[in-house]
Design a protein around this motif. Structure first.
Motif, mmCIF file in Angstrom:
data_model
loop_
_atom_site.group_PDB
_atom_site.id
_atom_site.type_symbol
_atom_site.label_atom_id
_atom_site.label_comp_id
_atom_site.label_asym_id
_atom_site.label_seq_id
_atom_site.Cartn_x
_atom_site.Cartn_y
_atom_site.Cartn_z
ATOM 1 N N THR A 84 0.808 -1.210 0.000
ATOM 2 C CA THR A 84 0.000 0.000 0.000
ATOM 3 C C THR A 84 0.851 1.274 0.000
ATOM 4 O OG1 THR A 84 -0.081 0.138 2.407
ATOM 5 C CG2 THR A 84 -1.793 -1.168 1.336
ATOM 6 N N CYS A 85 0.201 2.345 -0.366
ATOM 7 C CA CYS A 85 0.704 3.700 -0.189
ATOM 8 C C CYS A 85 -0.463 4.641 -0.453
ATOM 9 C CB CYS A 85 1.906 4.007 -1.080
ATOM 10 S SG CYS A 85 1.565 4.090 -2.827
ATOM 11 N N SER A 86 -0.281 5.897 -0.179
ATOM 12 C CA SER A 86 -1.370 6.858 -0.327
ATOM 13 C C SER A 86 -1.644 7.153 -1.803
ATOM 14 C CB SER A 86 -1.017 8.164 0.385
ATOM 15 O OG SER A 86 0.048 8.813 -0.293
ATOM 16 N N GLU B 145 0.679 -6.482 5.692
ATOM 17 C CA GLU B 145 0.528 -5.283 4.876
ATOM 18 C C GLU B 145 1.787 -4.442 4.980
ATOM 19 O OE1 GLU B 145 -3.037 -2.452 4.349
ATOM 20 O OE2 GLU B 145 -3.793 -4.110 5.585
ATOM 21 N N ASN C 74 3.458 -0.750 3.813
ATOM 22 C CA ASN C 74 3.272 0.576 3.254
ATOM 23 C C ASN C 74 4.601 1.021 2.655
ATOM 24 O OD1 ASN C 74 3.111 3.365 2.800
ATOM 25 N ND2 ASN C 74 1.533 3.588 4.353
#
Length: 125
Positions: free
Chosen positions: A49-51, A86, A88
């Motif tokens: 994930t990342c923004s 998960e 990031n």
């Protein structure tokens, strides 16, 4: 093509090979093919994930993707909410991600996320 892709992974796993697969499960057909073919195999399901802002920045920086593709897939890709681990990538460096994955594998914890996904009705479309 999707079935062939996951069938090849299944074959290699059945032969005892450890495989790293980097893919985007952005629709029901792809995810259900993956779940159907690999549900009896050990699958460590990793969420990367990342923004949205970081995705946009990376997309522009790479220069080899259609601008807006990442954002158009964002909600589809991140709707599963079920991962063994998960990561990031906005806050973790690649070597840190790799170490976290290795530590998870070495901990002998059960790989359960994939099996949980197989048992529920998944709507990624």
């Amino acid at each position: 093509m999707i079935t062939l892709f996951y069938s090849t992974i299944k074959f290699m796993s059945a032969k005892g090979m450890n495989i790293v697969v980097d893919t985007v499960n952005d629709n029901d057909e792809r995810l259900n093919a993956c779940l159907g073919l690999l549900s009896d195999h050990p699958v460590l399901f990793v969420g990367v994930t990342c923004s949205k802002e970081e995705l946009i920045r990376r997309e522009k920086l790479r220069g080899d993707r259609e601008i807006g593709l990442a954002i158009s897939q964002y909600d589809k890709v991140y709707c599963l909410g079920e991962y063994d681990i998960e990561l990031n990538t906005e806050t973790l460096r690649p070597n840190e991600c790799a170490n976290l994955i290795l530590n998870f594998i070495r901990s002998n914890r059960e790989y359960s996320a994939f099996k949980k996904l197989n048992k529920r009705s998944v709507g990624v479309s």
